[in-house]
Scaffold this motif. Sequence first.
Motif, PDB file in Angstrom:
ATOM      1  N   THR A 152       6.773   8.883  -3.739  1.00  0.00           N
ATOM      2  CA  THR A 152       7.901   8.935  -2.803  1.00  0.00           C
ATOM      3  C   THR A 152       8.068   7.592  -2.106  1.00  0.00           C
ATOM      4  O   THR A 152       9.167   7.054  -2.002  1.00  0.00           O
ATOM      5  CB  THR A 152       7.639  10.031  -1.742  1.00  0.00           C
ATOM      6  OG1 THR A 152       7.145  11.185  -2.411  1.00  0.00           O
ATOM      7  CG2 THR A 152       8.886  10.354  -0.963  1.00  0.00           C
ATOM      8  N   ASN A 153       6.977   7.046  -1.654  1.00  0.00           N
ATOM      9  CA  ASN A 153       7.036   5.743  -0.978  1.00  0.00           C
ATOM     10  C   ASN A 153       7.565   4.662  -1.913  1.00  0.00           C
ATOM     11  O   ASN A 153       8.237   3.723  -1.486  1.00  0.00           O
ATOM     12  CB  ASN A 153       5.645   5.339  -0.473  1.00  0.00           C
ATOM     13  CG  ASN A 153       5.236   6.149   0.729  1.00  0.00           C
ATOM     14  OD1 ASN A 153       6.095   6.712   1.409  1.00  0.00           O
ATOM     15  ND2 ASN A 153       3.934   6.247   0.990  1.00  0.00           N
ATOM     16  N   ARG A 154       7.267   4.821  -3.167  1.00  0.00           N
ATOM     17  CA  ARG A 154       7.721   3.848  -4.158  1.00  0.00           C
ATOM     18  C   ARG A 154       9.263   3.898  -4.239  1.00  0.00           C
ATOM     19  O   ARG A 154       9.909   2.858  -4.301  1.00  0.00           O
ATOM     20  CB  ARG A 154       7.100   4.250  -5.493  1.00  0.00           C
ATOM     21  CG  ARG A 154       7.100   3.197  -6.542  1.00  0.00           C
ATOM     22  CD  ARG A 154       6.287   3.689  -7.714  1.00  0.00           C
ATOM     23  NE  ARG A 154       6.488   2.854  -8.878  1.00  0.00           N
ATOM     24  CZ  ARG A 154       5.958   3.125 -10.054  1.00  0.00           C
ATOM     25  NH1 ARG A 154       5.195   4.196 -10.222  1.00  0.00           N
ATOM     26  NH2 ARG A 154       6.180   2.321 -11.080  1.00  0.00           N
ATOM     27  N   ILE A 155       9.794   5.116  -4.203  1.00  0.00           N
ATOM     28  CA  ILE A 155      11.243   5.273  -4.299  1.00  0.00           C
ATOM     29  C   ILE A 155      11.921   4.774  -3.025  1.00  0.00           C
ATOM     30  O   ILE A 155      12.909   4.064  -3.060  1.00  0.00           O
ATOM     31  CB  ILE A 155      11.595   6.758  -4.569  1.00  0.00           C
ATOM     32  CG1 ILE A 155      11.114   7.119  -5.979  1.00  0.00           C
ATOM     33  CG2 ILE A 155      13.096   7.010  -4.457  1.00  0.00           C
ATOM     34  CD1 ILE A 155      10.903   8.598  -6.189  1.00  0.00           C
ATOM     35  N   ILE A 156      11.268   5.120  -1.861  1.00  0.00           N
ATOM     36  CA  ILE A 156      11.839   4.646  -0.587  1.00  0.00           C
ATOM     37  C   ILE A 156      11.893   3.124  -0.585  1.00  0.00           C
ATOM     38  O   ILE A 156      12.879   2.509  -0.242  1.00  0.00           O
ATOM     39  CB  ILE A 156      11.004   5.154   0.626  1.00  0.00           C
ATOM     40  CG1 ILE A 156      11.119   6.669   0.728  1.00  0.00           C
ATOM     41  CG2 ILE A 156      11.431   4.487   1.927  1.00  0.00           C
ATOM     42  CD1 ILE A 156      10.153   7.321   1.693  1.00  0.00           C
ATOM     43  N   GLY A 157      10.815   2.561  -1.039  1.00  0.00           N
ATOM     44  CA  GLY A 157      10.724   1.107  -1.121  1.00  0.00           C
ATOM     45  C   GLY A 157      11.813   0.536  -2.001  1.00  0.00           C
ATOM     46  O   GLY A 157      12.397  -0.514  -1.694  1.00  0.00           O
ATOM     47  N   GLU A 158      12.102   1.220  -3.057  1.00  0.00           N
ATOM     48  CA  GLU A 158      13.145   0.758  -3.979  1.00  0.00           C
ATOM     49  C   GLU A 158      14.474   0.626  -3.261  1.00  0.00           C
ATOM     50  O   GLU A 158      15.165  -0.369  -3.377  1.00  0.00           O
ATOM     51  CB  GLU A 158      13.312   1.792  -5.095  1.00  0.00           C
ATOM     52  CG  GLU A 158      12.455   1.526  -6.300  1.00  0.00           C
ATOM     53  CD  GLU A 158      12.609   2.635  -7.329  1.00  0.00           C
ATOM     54  OE1 GLU A 158      13.735   3.070  -7.568  1.00  0.00           O
ATOM     55  OE2 GLU A 158      11.561   3.060  -7.850  1.00  0.00           O
ATOM     56  N   HIS A 159      14.751   1.667  -2.444  1.00  0.00           N
ATOM     57  CA  HIS A 159      16.042   1.652  -1.740  1.00  0.00           C
ATOM     58  C   HIS A 159      16.065   0.565  -0.689  1.00  0.00           C
ATOM     59  O   HIS A 159      17.033  -0.168  -0.566  1.00  0.00           O
ATOM     60  CB  HIS A 159      16.301   3.018  -1.092  1.00  0.00           C
ATOM     61  CG  HIS A 159      16.544   4.082  -2.122  1.00  0.00           C
ATOM     62  ND1 HIS A 159      17.697   4.109  -2.880  1.00  0.00           N
ATOM     63  CD2 HIS A 159      15.788   5.119  -2.554  1.00  0.00           C
ATOM     64  CE1 HIS A 159      17.629   5.140  -3.722  1.00  0.00           C
ATOM     65  NE2 HIS A 159      16.469   5.766  -3.541  1.00  0.00           N
ATOM     66  N   THR A 160      14.974   0.473   0.059  1.00  0.00           N
ATOM     67  CA  THR A 160      14.935  -0.493   1.153  1.00  0.00           C
ATOM     68  C   THR A 160      15.078  -1.926   0.648  1.00  0.00           C
ATOM     69  O   THR A 160      15.781  -2.729   1.235  1.00  0.00           O
ATOM     70  CB  THR A 160      13.604  -0.387   1.933  1.00  0.00           C
ATOM     71  OG1 THR A 160      13.153   0.941   1.878  1.00  0.00           O
ATOM     72  CG2 THR A 160      13.754  -0.865   3.352  1.00  0.00           C
ATOM     73  N   LEU A 161      14.396  -2.221  -0.392  1.00  0.00           N
ATOM     74  CA  LEU A 161      14.368  -3.611  -0.863  1.00  0.00           C
ATOM     75  C   LEU A 161      15.280  -3.853  -2.073  1.00  0.00           C
ATOM     76  O   LEU A 161      15.218  -4.904  -2.671  1.00  0.00           O
ATOM     77  CB  LEU A 161      12.940  -3.999  -1.244  1.00  0.00           C
ATOM     78  CG  LEU A 161      12.016  -4.435  -0.123  1.00  0.00           C
ATOM     79  CD1 LEU A 161      10.660  -4.768  -0.690  1.00  0.00           C
ATOM     80  CD2 LEU A 161      12.569  -5.635   0.614  1.00  0.00           C
ATOM     81  N   ASP A 193       0.868  -1.178   0.000  1.00  0.00           N
ATOM     82  CA  ASP A 193       0.000   0.000   0.000  1.00  0.00           C
ATOM     83  C   ASP A 193       0.902   1.223   0.000  1.00  0.00           C
ATOM     84  O   ASP A 193       1.541   1.530   1.013  1.00  0.00           O
ATOM     85  CB  ASP A 193      -0.894  -0.037   1.251  1.00  0.00           C
ATOM     86  CG  ASP A 193      -1.888   1.107   1.262  1.00  0.00           C
ATOM     87  OD1 ASP A 193      -1.808   1.974   0.364  1.00  0.00           O
ATOM     88  OD2 ASP A 193      -2.744   1.126   2.159  1.00  0.00           O
ATOM     89  N   LEU A 194       0.968   1.893  -1.115  1.00  0.00           N
ATOM     90  CA  LEU A 194       1.866   3.050  -1.205  1.00  0.00           C
ATOM     91  C   LEU A 194       1.348   4.244  -0.411  1.00  0.00           C
ATOM     92  O   LEU A 194       2.068   5.210  -0.229  1.00  0.00           O
ATOM     93  CB  LEU A 194       2.074   3.431  -2.681  1.00  0.00           C
ATOM     94  CG  LEU A 194       2.889   2.424  -3.502  1.00  0.00           C
ATOM     95  CD1 LEU A 194       2.933   2.844  -4.976  1.00  0.00           C
ATOM     96  CD2 LEU A 194       4.309   2.290  -2.969  1.00  0.00           C
TER      97      LEU A 194
END
Length: 852
Positions: A224-233, A175-176
């Motif tokens: 933004t959450n999509r990009i954060i997620g990219e970095h995290t995972l 859920d973004l």
Amino acid sequence: MFMCICFISSRCPHKPLSVLVVTMSAKESKVHAFVRVKPTANFPQDMIKYGPDNKSIDIYIRRDVKKGVVNNKQTDWSFKLDGVLHNASQDSVYDAVARDLVSQALDGYNGTIMCYGQTGAGKTYTMTGATENYKHRGIIPRAIQQVFRAVEEHIDQSITVRISYLEIYNETLFDLLSTMPHDMSGDTHMAVVEYPQGVFVKGLSMHPASHEEDALNLLFEGETNRIIGEHTLNKNSSRSHCIFTIYIESHSRILSDAKYTASKINLVDLAGSERLGKTGSEGQVLKEATYINKSLSFLEQAIIALADRKRDHVPFRQSKLTHALKDSLGGNCNTVLVANIYGEAVQIEETLSSLRFATRMKWVTTEPAINEKYDPERMVKNLEKEIVLLKQELAMHDSLVNRSLVNYDPLNEIQIAEINSQVRRYLEGATDDIDIMNIRQIQEVFNQFKVILSQQEQEVEARLRNKYTLIDKGDFAAITAAQKAGLVDAEGHLVGEVDGQGFGIGVAPLSKPGGKKVKAKKAKEQLSPITRKEGLGSPVLGKDLDSVSPSRSQLVTSAKDLDVKEGLIREQDAASIETHRSESVPKEESHRPSSPPAKLVAFEEFKNERGSEINRIFKENKAILSDRKKKASEITHRLNLIKQEMDITKQALGAQKKEREEQGEYVNEEGQIIIDEEEFLLVMKLKDLKKQYRCDFDELRDLKAEVQYCQHLVDQCRNRLISEFEIWYNESFLIPEDVQEAIKPGGNIRPGMIPMNRVLCLASWVVSDPGLLVLLTSRAQKDEDEQERFDRLQGEVLPACPDSTSFYNAKMKTDQKHKYFRAMAALQQMHKKPGLITATVKNKPPAALHVI
Ligand code: ADP
Ligand code: MG
């Protein structure tokens, strides 16, 4: 057009209990597919060519351009699409791809726009656009803008907008826009679920947006959450699918209509469609690529299945993506696909693959339909308003016709009790009619009829059960037990039962000879003489009478005309008396008349003395019977008159109809034939006559049943009267007292019950063979034994448990044997006094007698 009505359970997280009505449109549509070519400086003009109308794209591959080309057989392809967007601005792309779809979503149609293509081909650019540049913003922000402009413009509509943003990565749902603390391992509580009104992602947050800005904020937050997620995972946005959904609910502000529309726009940025081999991925990336390909190939399979009309199953559940998009691909949704391609020669293989996918999508047919729902709360409010209005109308109508005191509210207990007492009074005849007030009251009147009927049935049954042991005719076990006990015969009739007039195997006290009177309560005033049971000096009427009636046939063969029958009896009796008088007259009797009186005279005497009660009841029954017959004849006469009148009216109507048809008929707007007043009156008259006829006919039917019943009882009474008279006459005048004495000791038969001609033959038979008398009397004795057994069983066996039947049977047989020996002893005694019986009979008794 047809309607599909679905009742949605309250489990649906989106709307508590609402009714969804989807009006299917007969108009079929196809999925629209566009191709958008990413601008490039190296556009291969000889390889990619567009059709003149910009609705087709042709691909030419020269063999020598690249060795080992994808398809070495075919080198040219032509793809037909809904539009080729080359060097198109974001603005023009939106106009071509999305504007209509968004506009229709505002009218209640679901819509889906998907961007498909290899990574870097411009999917995200097309869908979201450049977030930092307004001019280059993509479809999502433009759609948001269009929606909120419509919200402002449609002042007659109350439109609510909500937003959700879902990402699917490696078959996991994210859920973004989650308000929960970020857990980028994926929300395990989220799942794709199906409800009758559509597919939902359980656990996906929905965010209301009142303004364009709110919605844009949500979009950017999601990005933004999509990009954060990219970095995290360590994931890449090109490997995940993103679905931005705008939910629109539109209620009318003007109409208090409970109906509203609810639609959604799915804006899907699919993961890169590039093939695995080409990426050269390893490890985590390889795994990702595998997933991407898999889910996209499932999407392709679903598309192929959707395009194939013969297939009823579409494999939507194979992946999260297809499952989540189940109601957004085809179906009742407007669907648009944008195939993003590179306009470069090196990417031609992927371009071909994307174009093939786009063409397949075009084959999918859809039937867009408005999603209408009903707001239950609003519906109830509207109905309440309607009821208030109708009540006012009714009150006005009543006051116009001077019916001011009519109450239409539901009846309370007191009113119901009053209706109950009205119905009772009506049934008792205390009142002739019940005034009609309103529908509710009429319904209650009928209801109370039912209530009273059922109460009466219960009372009657309780009374019967109190008095008798009733056996259910369907209860075979009980009937068998009763048969064993000798209470009923093989056909299930009660022993001694009169045909057509069954009664319970009772334990009612039987009247004892010379016993007290047993009075039954009057069931109905008019029928009291018939239903009344009164004890007489000898066996009484009613079932007691039946049980000692000489034979069933004797009762059944009664003549219909009572007086004629009575006359016949008198004649027969008079004749037989004459015969008897000449044959045998006991000479030794000092206290009796020297010769017996004529039967007619004796009969009169009997009726005034011992037979007075039975004679009184007989007369009363006859009077009732005659009264019912008279009534039945009156109604029959009336029915005939009504029938005649009906025939005349029918004839007149026929003539009227013929005349109307000949003159030409008037037909009103609703297609009904207009008839003149005369004909109308005739129709009404015929209707009334039919009603009257039906009413009288029912009454006659009931009366006939009553007549039959009365007739039966009168016959019974008459036979009873005669048999009692016979017994009395024999005892009083014909059988010598000593013979009576001789037979009495056994106590099983009464001398008067033996037919006279047999009694008078007794002497010689007894003299020659005493055993014969035993045989002769055994029939009467048997009858009496049956009766005794019946009495005893009623009194003893039935109240006890059925297991005692064998015991009482054995006891009865022993008693019978004992009585037989007693009778034999008595006859042997008589044999020793030959002077007692003087009459002689020349012939031997018929052989048949011995068989008794
Ligand atoms: P995808 O989402 O398909 O992987 P993107 O949308 O991220 O590709 O595009 C990759 C790059 O190409 C981005 O920098 C984007 O700005 C640019 N781009 C794509 N299409 C266009 C276009 N039609 N006009 C201008 N730039 C574009
Ligand atoms: Mg992208």
